[in-house]
Design a protein around this motif. Structure first.
Motif, PDB file in Angstrom:
ATOM      1  N   CYS A   1       4.465  -2.817  -3.397  1.00  0.00           N
ATOM      2  CA  CYS A   1       5.985  -2.043  -2.736  1.00  0.00           C
ATOM      3  C   CYS A   1       5.386  -0.819  -2.909  1.00  0.00           C
ATOM      4  O   CYS A   1       6.243   0.073  -2.650  1.00  0.00           O
ATOM      5  CB  CYS A   1       6.948  -2.480  -2.417  1.00  0.00           C
ATOM      6  SG  CYS A   1       7.371  -3.892  -2.271  1.00  0.00           S
ATOM      7  N   LYS A   2       4.299  -0.252  -4.007  1.00  0.00           N
ATOM      8  CA  LYS A   2       4.561   0.508  -4.769  1.00  0.00           C
ATOM      9  C   LYS A   2       3.610   1.759  -3.132  1.00  0.00           C
ATOM     10  O   LYS A   2       2.974   1.179  -1.850  1.00  0.00           O
ATOM     11  CB  LYS A   2       3.224   0.969  -5.421  1.00  0.00           C
ATOM     12  CG  LYS A   2       4.417   0.483  -7.096  1.00  0.00           C
ATOM     13  CD  LYS A   2       3.929   1.063  -8.753  1.00  0.00           C
ATOM     14  CE  LYS A   2       5.113   0.750  -9.279  1.00  0.00           C
ATOM     15  NZ  LYS A   2       4.719   1.437 -11.107  1.00  0.00           N
ATOM     16  N   THR A   3       3.753   3.298  -3.010  1.00  0.00           N
ATOM     17  CA  THR A   3       2.389   4.217  -2.449  1.00  0.00           C
ATOM     18  C   THR A   3       0.976   3.360  -3.144  1.00  0.00           C
ATOM     19  O   THR A   3       0.186   3.663  -1.330  1.00  0.00           O
ATOM     20  CB  THR A   3       3.058   5.710  -2.961  1.00  0.00           C
ATOM     21  OG1 THR A   3       4.468   5.387  -2.808  1.00  0.00           O
ATOM     22  CG2 THR A   3       2.328   6.417  -1.763  1.00  0.00           C
ATOM     23  N   GLY A   4       0.805   3.295  -3.872  1.00  0.00           N
ATOM     24  CA  GLY A   4      -1.005   2.709  -3.990  1.00  0.00           C
ATOM     25  C   GLY A   4      -1.642   4.135  -4.625  1.00  0.00           C
ATOM     26  O   GLY A   4      -0.859   5.432  -5.215  1.00  0.00           O
ATOM     27  N   MET A   5      -2.920   4.109  -5.126  1.00  0.00           N
ATOM     28  CA  MET A   5      -4.040   4.804  -5.428  1.00  0.00           C
ATOM     29  C   MET A   5      -5.079   5.443  -4.413  1.00  0.00           C
ATOM     30  O   MET A   5      -4.944   4.735  -2.823  1.00  0.00           O
ATOM     31  CB  MET A   5      -4.620   3.435  -6.114  1.00  0.00           C
ATOM     32  CG  MET A   5      -4.545   2.984  -7.301  1.00  0.00           C
ATOM     33  SD  MET A   5      -5.322   2.296  -8.282  1.00  0.00           S
ATOM     34  CE  MET A   5      -4.790   1.653 -10.056  1.00  0.00           C
TER      35      MET A   5
END
Length: 552
Positions: free
Chosen positions: A362-366
């Motif tokens: 659910c995070k925005t990511g890399m």
């Protein structure tokens, strides 16, 4: 200074990064791979290239030349895919019209982009009928029709798409030209006022395609997109080239399925019948698919889905994981072509339980390969990578729009200090995962589409009973967000105004095409006062803290 070009061989080819190069390899290496459109068309990559050549010949015969603009109004289809290639490959500019805009906004984008030819699905003719007499630039119309009969219209069509292609030559010698030539234009409604034109060059689209392939294709297992996958977009092709994934899928030579209009059971039936394994969509669409009774009959355990356009809730992620769906976030914006990050799991996270995985997914990511992403404070200093310190996301990468079409002032603001400012507030942890925590723009994202809170406030303020109003985004499990109007009513008529009164007032503006029809989801709450800052401005931060549900 030494001229680097003189160091090479005089007769050596100096290739430009052009969209036509993306289709060379799959036509040679996967000529029999399938392109599917609903239950209407099924043909090979070899035939796809022939149809691209036919479309190029049709457009050139209509007088389209380098620099002209060809617009499209269609559902996700094989025709759209053909336009993705044929239009820019002849040196023209492809304008993908957002059919969810109001008729007035669509008219503005057509005129602002200076569209010369318009390809339109018969289902959207009622929109054009409303603005027909005021379209100044379009010289010719081409009908896109899935029905056996031709729809009634006052528009004068040059011809029907399939008939025109059938009569055209299946070969075309696509020219070379400067890779920095504009290839596509579309309009974003992420700010107040009329939509702003975002444009991308051939070079930018090619590099974005390669950057996405490098990131998705090199994952060991989770979130991997490979040649054996079957691809189906569930993000409109008018919206940032369907996140650029049709270019990626075509370059890889995978089987592609185009669903037309998005209807939950129809999408699920296609996933089952065509064995779709890779898609992307906004949370609203996935929520509808999982809630459909028909989904219980479909095996989704082989399906990989990128979620973008709005934040993904942990509850939705866990529901998808229970069904075996490999769900993860992708982040970007219209101005970034769009993909900047993916929230793929690191190898050591694969064995983690659903709760821990959902936290990462659910995070925005890399950032992708070639993306230089920073999170900075007001002085452009990088914030600590502690997962707590917040700042604005600013980026540099070869595929960022160089500005807004015919809008130098706003373009300079976008690129202030030589970095593209996203206006998204985020933090970053020690492992490099970005997490957006807020946004600085006063906009509301409903089902992946932006609605300006300021425009909605202006409409509500025109009602004679409204003294003050502020609109914020209310989190919604199905739509991502829905507008919440906080209204102070004039004391003398306070008892005569209801929520339905103001909703009806807003609906009238939507019916006239003056604002997106997404505002029908408006909720109204009557308050005694609107909180303001020390200088008298409405404090949206305070209003969100006061009226929005607390996050667990």
């Amino acid at each position: 200074m030494t001229d680097v070009r003189k160091l090479g061989t005089d007769s050596a080819h100096d290739p430009q990064l052009l969209i036509k190069q993306l289709i060379h390899t799959p036509v040679v290496n996967a000529p029999d791979q399938e392109i599917v459109y609903r239950d209407l068309h099924r043909y090979s990559y070899r035939e796809l290239y022939g149809r691209i050549c036919r479309l190029a010949n049709v457009l050139v015969s209509l007088g389209v030349k380098a620099g002209d603009t060809v617009a499209v109004m269609d559902w996700d289809s094989n025709r759209y895919l053909e336009c993705f290639f044929a239009v820019p490959m002849i040196g023209a500019v492809l304008h993908t019209i957002n059919v969810r805009l109001s008729p007035e906004q669509i008219l503005y984008t057509i005129d602002h982009a200076e569209d010369d030819v318009l390809l339109v699905n018969g289902e959207f003719l009622p929109i054009l009928e409303q603005i027909r007499g005021r379209i100044d630039t379009v010289r010719q119309y081409i009908l896109l029709n899935d029905e056996p009969t031709v729809p009634e219209t006052h528009l004068d069509f040059t011809g029907e798409y399939e008939a025109l292609l059938a009569a055209a030559d299946a070969t075309f010698d696509f020219p070379d030209f400067d890779e920095n030539s504009r290839a596509t234009t579309f309009y974003t409604t992420g700010t107040t006022g009329m939509p702003k034109g975002v444009f991308f060059s051939h070079r930018q689209l090619v590099l974005h395609t390669l950057g996405v392939i490098a990131t998705l294709g090199t994952s060991v297992s989770q979130g991997r997109f490979h040649r054996e996958d079957v691809y189906m977009p569930i993000t409109p092709m008018f919206h940032v080239h369907a996140w650029g994934l049709p270019y990626v899928a075509t370059t890889m030579g995978v089987k592609q399925v185009y669903p037309g209009r998005y209807m939950p059971d129809h999408l699920l039936e296609l996933i089952a019948r065509e064995k779709v394994t890779f898609s992307h969509c906004v949370p609203t669409i996935l929520h509808m698919l999982l809630k459909s009774p028909y989904s219980a009959k479909v095996d989704l355990s082989q399906w990989k889905v990128i979620i973008g356009g709005a934040s993904m809730s942990k509850a939705l992620c866990l529901d998808a994981l229970k069904r075996g769906i490999d769900l993860f976030t992708g982040y970007g914006m219209s101005e970034t072509c769009p993909i900047l990050t993916f929230s793929q799991l690191l190898p050591e996270m694969i064995a983690d339980g659903p709760e821990a995985q959902a936290e990462i997914r659910c995070k925005t990511g890399m950032p992708l390969a070639l993306v230089d992403l920073r999170i900075v404070d007001a002085e452009m200093n990088d914030v600590p990578r502690d997962g707590k310190s917040s700042g604005e996301i600013v980026v540099r990468t070869p595929w960022l729009t160089q500005g807004y079409l015919k809008d130098h002032r706003t373009s300079e603001k976008l690129w202030e200090g030589g970095w593209l400012h996203t206006c998204d507030v985020a933090n970053i942890d020690a492992k490099g995962y970005v997490k957006i925590t807020d946004r600085t723009k006063d906009v509301i994202k409903i089902g992946g589409e932006w609605v300006s809170s300021l425009e909605l406030e202006d409409i509500l303020a025109h009602h004679p009973a409204v003294s003050e109003v502020a609109v914020i985004g209310l989190p919604d499990e199905r739509w991502g967000e829905r507008p919440l109007a906080l209204v102070v009513v004039k004391p003398d008529i306070k008892e005569k105004v209801t929520e339905k009164t103001l909703q009806h007032h807003v609906h009238e503006y939507a019916d006239k095409g003056m604002i997106s029809k997404q505002v029908v989801l408006l909720k109204v709450r009557f308050v005694e006062m609107i909180d303001k800052t020390s200088v008298g401005k409405v404090s949206k931060v305070t209003l969100r803290e006061k009226y929005l549900p607390k996050q667990a």
